[in-house]
Design a protein around this motif. Sequence first.
Motif, PDB file in Angstrom:
ATOM      1  N   GLU A 103      65.660  13.166   0.461  1.00  0.00           N
ATOM      2  CA  GLU A 103      66.619  13.519  -0.396  1.00  0.00           C
ATOM      3  C   GLU A 103      68.087  13.673  -0.154  1.00  0.00           C
ATOM      4  N   GLU A 104      68.395  14.462   0.956  1.00  0.00           N
ATOM      5  CA  GLU A 104      69.686  14.841   1.486  1.00  0.00           C
ATOM      6  C   GLU A 104      69.999  13.322   2.030  1.00  0.00           C
ATOM      7  N   ALA A 105      69.793  12.631   2.632  1.00  0.00           N
ATOM      8  CA  ALA A 105      70.120  11.219   2.881  1.00  0.00           C
ATOM      9  C   ALA A 105      70.681  10.354   1.919  1.00  0.00           C
ATOM     10  N   ALA A 106      69.650  10.496   0.737  1.00  0.00           N
ATOM     11  CA  ALA A 106      70.031   9.824  -0.269  1.00  0.00           C
ATOM     12  C   ALA A 106      71.203  10.125  -1.233  1.00  0.00           C
ATOM     13  N   GLU A 107      71.259  11.519  -1.110  1.00  0.00           N
ATOM     14  CA  GLU A 107      72.404  12.120  -1.845  1.00  0.00           C
ATOM     15  C   GLU A 107      73.788  11.908  -1.171  1.00  0.00           C
ATOM     16  N   ASP A 108      73.976  11.746   0.221  1.00  0.00           N
ATOM     17  CA  ASP A 108      75.147  11.417   0.583  1.00  0.00           C
ATOM     18  C   ASP A 108      74.888  10.094   1.492  1.00  0.00           C
ATOM     19  N   GLY A 109      74.168   8.928   0.535  1.00  0.00           N
ATOM     20  CA  GLY A 109      73.605   7.658   1.473  1.00  0.00           C
ATOM     21  C   GLY A 109      75.030   7.098   1.924  1.00  0.00           C
ATOM     22  N   ASP A 110      75.841   7.181   1.492  1.00  0.00           N
ATOM     23  CA  ASP A 110      77.020   6.161   2.132  1.00  0.00           C
ATOM     24  C   ASP A 110      77.797   6.849   3.584  1.00  0.00           C
ATOM     25  N   GLU A 111      77.326   8.182   3.631  1.00  0.00           N
ATOM     26  CA  GLU A 111      78.010   8.606   4.961  1.00  0.00           C
ATOM     27  C   GLU A 111      76.956   8.700   6.083  1.00  0.00           C
ATOM     28  N   TRP A 112      76.019   8.488   5.669  1.00  0.00           N
ATOM     29  CA  TRP A 112      74.579   8.463   6.882  1.00  0.00           C
ATOM     30  C   TRP A 112      74.625   6.998   7.569  1.00  0.00           C
ATOM     31  N   ARG A 113      74.537   6.458   8.401  1.00  0.00           N
ATOM     32  CA  ARG A 113      74.538   5.285   9.036  1.00  0.00           C
ATOM     33  C   ARG A 113      73.203   5.338   9.916  1.00  0.00           C
ATOM     34  N   VAL A 114      72.807   3.910   9.767  1.00  0.00           N
ATOM     35  CA  VAL A 114      71.606   3.948  10.666  1.00  0.00           C
ATOM     36  C   VAL A 114      72.159   3.276  12.202  1.00  0.00           C
ATOM     37  N   CYS A 115      71.862   4.026  13.189  1.00  0.00           N
ATOM     38  CA  CYS A 115      72.347   3.919  14.476  1.00  0.00           C
ATOM     39  C   CYS A 115      71.156   3.019  15.298  1.00  0.00           C
ATOM     40  N   PHE A 116      69.898   3.392  15.158  1.00  0.00           N
ATOM     41  CA  PHE A 116      68.950   2.867  15.683  1.00  0.00           C
ATOM     42  C   PHE A 116      67.548   2.720  14.641  1.00  0.00           C
ATOM     43  N   GLN A 117      66.719   1.561  14.872  1.00  0.00           N
ATOM     44  CA  GLN A 117      65.420   1.466  14.032  1.00  0.00           C
ATOM     45  C   GLN A 117      64.409   1.170  14.878  1.00  0.00           C
ATOM     46  N   SER A 118      63.355   1.383  14.186  1.00  0.00           N
ATOM     47  CA  SER A 118      61.947   1.135  14.900  1.00  0.00           C
ATOM     48  C   SER A 118      61.084   0.647  13.809  1.00  0.00           C
ATOM     49  N   PRO A 119      60.326  -0.339  13.954  1.00  0.00           N
ATOM     50  CA  PRO A 119      60.222  -1.385  14.912  1.00  0.00           C
ATOM     51  C   PRO A 119      61.467  -2.286  14.927  1.00  0.00           C
ATOM     52  N   ASP A 120      61.496  -3.324  15.714  1.00  0.00           N
ATOM     53  CA  ASP A 120      62.679  -4.167  15.578  1.00  0.00           C
ATOM     54  C   ASP A 120      62.437  -5.164  14.450  1.00  0.00           C
ATOM     55  N   GLU A 121      63.735  -5.822  14.483  1.00  0.00           N
ATOM     56  CA  GLU A 121      63.691  -6.766  13.242  1.00  0.00           C
ATOM     57  C   GLU A 121      62.589  -7.948  13.362  1.00  0.00           C
ATOM     58  N   GLY A 122      61.885  -8.420  12.312  1.00  0.00           N
ATOM     59  CA  GLY A 122      60.795  -9.096  12.249  1.00  0.00           C
ATOM     60  C   GLY A 122      59.526  -8.737  12.721  1.00  0.00           C
ATOM     61  N   THR A 123      59.245  -7.492  12.946  1.00  0.00           N
ATOM     62  CA  THR A 123      58.176  -7.087  13.261  1.00  0.00           C
ATOM     63  C   THR A 123      57.290  -6.742  12.122  1.00  0.00           C
ATOM     64  N   LYS A 124      56.052  -7.114  12.198  1.00  0.00           N
ATOM     65  CA  LYS A 124      55.040  -6.570  10.914  1.00  0.00           C
ATOM     66  C   LYS A 124      54.804  -5.144  10.791  1.00  0.00           C
ATOM     67  N   VAL A 125      54.812  -4.723   9.571  1.00  0.00           N
ATOM     68  CA  VAL A 125      54.825  -3.295   9.395  1.00  0.00           C
ATOM     69  C   VAL A 125      53.423  -3.155   8.700  1.00  0.00           C
ATOM     70  N   THR A 126      52.361  -3.023   9.251  1.00  0.00           N
ATOM     71  CA  THR A 126      51.126  -2.453   8.861  1.00  0.00           C
ATOM     72  C   THR A 126      50.851  -1.075   8.442  1.00  0.00           C
ATOM     73  N   SER A 127      49.696  -0.858   8.055  1.00  0.00           N
ATOM     74  CA  SER A 127      49.638   0.628   7.665  1.00  0.00           C
ATOM     75  C   SER A 127      49.469   1.543   8.507  1.00  0.00           C
ATOM     76  N   THR A 128      49.576   0.919   9.979  1.00  0.00           N
ATOM     77  CA  THR A 128      49.443   2.138  10.953  1.00  0.00           C
ATOM     78  C   THR A 128      50.816   2.003  11.705  1.00  0.00           C
ATOM     79  N   THR A 129      51.849   1.183  11.002  1.00  0.00           N
ATOM     80  CA  THR A 129      53.285   1.274  11.906  1.00  0.00           C
ATOM     81  C   THR A 129      54.040   2.247  11.355  1.00  0.00           C
ATOM     82  N   THR A 130      54.649   3.070  12.132  1.00  0.00           N
ATOM     83  CA  THR A 130      55.481   4.068  11.874  1.00  0.00           C
ATOM     84  C   THR A 130      57.092   3.450  11.794  1.00  0.00           C
ATOM     85  N   VAL A 131      57.739   3.506  10.689  1.00  0.00           N
ATOM     86  CA  VAL A 131      58.956   3.010  10.532  1.00  0.00           C
ATOM     87  C   VAL A 131      60.085   4.185  10.629  1.00  0.00           C
TER      88      VAL A 131
END
Length: 363
Positions: free
Chosen positions: A233-261
């Motif tokens: 909720e806090e990130a959505a409230e100031d959504g333009d001030e927060w930036r994504v620096c890293f992500q997991s998993p990498d681009e193109g990886t299948k996100v299954t029911s057991t995958t933690t994004v």
Amino acid sequence: MNPYNTPAPPRPWWRTTPAVLGILALVALLGAFSFGLCFVVMIAAMVAVWVLPKWRWFAKLGATFGAFVLLTVGAGLGGQLDESGTKQPDAKTRDDGGVSTKAASSPTPAKALKAADHTGKPLNEAEKDARSAGFTTRSHDAAEDDRSIIMRSLWTVCFQKAHTTAKRIDFAAVKGDEPCPEKDGGSLPWPKMPDVVGATYTAAAKDLKQAGIDLDSVRLDDVYLDLETPTAEEAAEDGDEWRVCFQSPDEGTKVTSTTTVTLDLGRWTDADLVQDCPKAKDAAYKIPANDPDYENDNNTGREDSSTGGGSSSSSGGSTGGGGVGTVHPGSYCSPQGATGVTTKGTPMVCRPGSDGRNRWRSS
């Protein structure tokens, strides 16, 4: 006159052989109309056979047997006529009403069972409903892996095939947290992770939603040691001030029911001096002065010349008491109890955060 040469007087007609045969024929004729009358006539015919003609005994016996046969034939003809008479009203009924007795008495064919649509339901409920409707059930994995189904309540019906003749329904299901394949036996269409590094949280959330990833399952983390992890909720409230620096998993990886994004966020505005992501997560402080091991020797002179030894203020921390001016929520601070405001004017106070260290939090 010689009595031996005198011709015999003629016999009466009713004692002649043709007359007796005629009586026997009358038995068959009357039997076709009335069994009782025919029986009386048959008795009279047998008496006539044994009394009237001068037949030998075996001829009379054969005529008696013939009388019984004629009675049976006459009764049979009478039965056929009665049956024909019974059918005639049925034919009339067909002509008048268009419905025959035979058609009305024919058994009605059993109505074919109609299977209800159970797709989207838990497998155990679908099987229960199908059995209560008169069907037997079978089930299998709808995915290409052909897995064994153990806990039916945790599986969801994707496809069904009803066999109305055999009164059976075959269910194809997947686990409750899995998407249905495009066809029975196909691969599961898991969403793929998009590239959101460098995007604002607002843009990243939009891309994740379009990719089919549930935002409620996304875990957020901060990248600086002196920033507290925001809630969704806090990130959505100031959504333009927060930036994504890293992500997991990498681009193109299948996100299954057991995958933690996981999205590792950094926060800055146009007023911040530092507006870049660090090279590594949890390896630096956004404001170096917030580092407990930070050497203040180089800053002492500047602080003395600018403030005369008084308390100093910065965008993130404080070393004096009272109000320190503009601060960033979640950054380290000191001493406990100091106050400040955000760039939007929200009052903040320095108090212990979730990690036990003093951070700027809303008052």
